[in-house]
Design a protein around this motif. Structure first.
Motif, PDB file in Angstrom:
ATOM      1  N   LEU A 194       0.924  -1.199   0.154  1.00 41.87           N
ATOM      2  CA  LEU A 194      -0.121   0.254   0.073  1.00 41.87           C
ATOM      3  C   LEU A 194       0.972   1.241  -0.089  1.00 41.87           C
ATOM      4  CD1 LEU A 194      -2.868  -0.956   2.625  1.00 41.87           C
ATOM      5  CD2 LEU A 194      -2.970  -0.878   0.089  1.00 41.87           C
ATOM      6  N   LEU A 195       1.714   1.215   0.708  1.00 41.71           N
ATOM      7  CA  LEU A 195       2.791   2.346   0.670  1.00 41.71           C
ATOM      8  C   LEU A 195       3.550   2.688  -0.515  1.00 41.71           C
ATOM      9  CD1 LEU A 195       4.212   1.911   4.578  1.00 41.71           C
ATOM     10  CD2 LEU A 195       2.560   3.687   3.961  1.00 41.71           C
ATOM     11  N   SER A 196       3.967   1.515  -1.112  1.00 41.70           N
ATOM     12  CA  SER A 196       4.744   1.480  -2.291  1.00 41.70           C
ATOM     13  C   SER A 196       3.768   1.912  -3.586  1.00 41.70           C
ATOM     14  CB  SER A 196       5.478   0.043  -2.487  1.00 41.70           C
ATOM     15  OG  SER A 196       6.432   0.094  -1.786  1.00 41.70           O
ATOM     16  N   GLY A 197       2.611   1.419  -3.217  1.00 40.44           N
ATOM     17  CA  GLY A 197       1.688   1.679  -4.397  1.00 40.44           C
ATOM     18  C   GLY A 197       1.454   3.289  -4.509  1.00 40.44           C
ATOM     19  N   PHE A 198       1.255   4.305  -3.581  1.00 36.54           N
ATOM     20  CA  PHE A 198       1.312   5.286  -3.554  1.00 36.54           C
ATOM     21  C   PHE A 198       2.726   5.886  -4.208  1.00 36.54           C
ATOM     22  CE2 PHE A 198       2.832   9.476  -2.136  1.00 36.54           C
ATOM     23  CZ  PHE A 198       2.141  10.088  -1.872  1.00 36.54           C
ATOM     24  N   SER A 199       3.735   5.293  -3.808  1.00 43.06           N
ATOM     25  CA  SER A 199       5.125   5.939  -4.385  1.00 43.06           C
ATOM     26  C   SER A 199       5.196   5.700  -5.954  1.00 43.06           C
ATOM     27  CB  SER A 199       6.306   5.652  -3.603  1.00 43.06           C
ATOM     28  OG  SER A 199       7.421   5.887  -3.824  1.00 43.06           O
TER      29      SER A 199
END
Length: 421
Positions: free
Chosen positions: A54-59
């Motif tokens: 989820l955190l990497s999807g944003f990035s």
């Protein structure tokens, strides 16, 4: 240098204040999932690896959006592009409050990333438009101070919202605030090209570079054929990888690795980012000072970046291995000072290395490289945490990435980028 009129000075600092305000709000948002990690993962039954995704999807969404948005910023200006981004971000925030599964949450994170994507290329564009080249270091550092002021104020604000409203209503409330923010931006922001200037005012803006008329969509290949462009793109990976690791996993690190209570984590989080703010502000003024002392304009921006990367890498090692929790926080303060010294320096470098009409495009290329590489930090850290139950390996990897990035800046960034359109 031609003097500035009072009107130019006022327009300059209105632009800086608006950019800084939007940046603070966006960076506060990047802390929400990190702070709400425990509540969200429990409610939606998510593993550490899924939280990392989820955190990497944003990035990743943020990174992939960079180049088209950079081109748009150079073509139509920051007012329309960033204003639309703020509005999209607000809608995605509100939608997050209604998600009920991992895929839905991931979609919301992707649109949050797209909405936030214009902020720093827009900052580079606005500062290049409104400030003479020799005065851009200070304003750049002030705008980028939002990246550390946000994490300072986010923990208490987000914690209070979450405890009183729940994490879902927290996101909805932030979405409503985002809509109001977009209205403020559209009302107060001005594109440089839309303002009439006297001949003496134009002399201030045009002293250092002649603005060429060209097809703004042309020339990306020419930019990518130059070593300095690749130095910016690859070098920025080390900065964003480490920033993204700390921004997304530092609350969990302090709670689980250093055994601070949730109540203590809320205010301890703010301390390292205060030092990060000092690093941000120091970078621009250090660069302008080195320039005034006779250093070349490129090296005056590049050397603070390298010092920051090497310093943050060096002090991350004792963060990983010190047995004392208090000393770990002290080392984190030093890490953040050096890390944000490098971050602000990177954007100051873009503004002096790049032709005026390509500033947002090159800034977006830099941001793409940084956030594409940095997007691996949350998921790699989540995976290592799930299987080793420790942050040590993740911290050492981030130090190695930062050290390597400093070498790329030294080896590749040596001369100005030419517009070969």
């Amino acid at each position: 240098m031609p003097s500035k009129s009072a009107r130019v000075r006022r327009l300059q600092w209105i632009s800086v204040a608006l950019l800084m305000g939007v940046g603070i709000v966006f960076i506060c948002d990047r802390s929400t999932l990190a702070i709400a990690n425990h509540n969200v993962s429990n409610d939606l039954h998510l593993s550490p690896t899924q939280m990392g995704l989820l955190l990497s999807g944003f990035s990743l969404a943020y990174a992939i959006s960079q180049l088209p948005l950079g081109i748009l910023l150079d073509r139509i200006g920051a007012r329309a592009v960033l204003g639309t981004g703020i509005l999209l971000w607000a809608i995605a925030q509100s939608f997050t409050g209604f998600v009920s599964s991992f895929p839905q949450f991931l979609i919301a994170r992707v649109f949050l990333g797209i909405g936030e994507a214009p902020i720093f290329p827009a900052g580079a564009r606005v500062i290049a438009d409104w400030f003479n080249k020799r005065e851009r270091g200070g304003p750049t550092g002030i705008v980028l101070a939002s990246t550390t002021i946000g994490p300072v104020i986010a923990p208490p604000i987000i914690t209070v919202l979450m405890l009183n409203l729940g994490w879902r209503n927290m996101y909805i409330a932030m979405g409503i605030f985002g809509i109001a923010l977009s209205l403020v931006w559209f009302a107060a922001a001005r594109n440089h090209k839309s303002v009439y200037f006297s001949s003496s005012e134009l002399a201030y803006f045009e002293r250092d570079e002649a603005i060429k008329s060209s097809n703004i969509f042309a020339g990306s290949g020419g930019l990518l054929s130059q070593r300095s462009t690749w130095g910016l793109i690859i070098g920025f990976v080390g900065i964003i990888y480490m920033i993204w690791l700390y921004l997304t996993w530092l609350p969990v690190y302090l709670e689980h690795e250093r055994h601070f209570s949730v109540a203590h984590v809320g205010w301890i989080l703010s301390i390292p980012y205060i030092f990060g703010t000092l690093g941000n502000l120091s970078s621009g003024y250090l660069a302008d000072y080195l320039l005034k002392r006779g250093m070349s304009i490129i090296n005056s921006r590049k050397y603070p970046i390298c010092i920051g990367l090497l310093g943050s890498a060096s002090f991350t090692i004792p963060v990983a291995y010190t047995p004392d929790a208090t000393m770990a926080v002290a080392y984190l303060c030093v890490v953040m000072f050096f890390l944000y010294l490098a971050s602000a320096g990177a954007w100051a470098l873009v503004n002096v290395l790049t032709p005026h009409q390509k500033v947002a495009t090159v800034g977006a290329m830099q941001n793409f490289g940084g956030y594409f590489g940095g997007s691996f930090a949350p998921v790699v850290t989540g995976w290592l945490l799930e299987y080793t139950h420790s942050f040590k390996s993740a911290l050492i990897i981030s130090a190695l990435v930062a050290f390597t990035s400093a070498l790329f800046y030294i080896a590749l960034v040596r001369k100005p980028i030419e517009d070969k359109a």
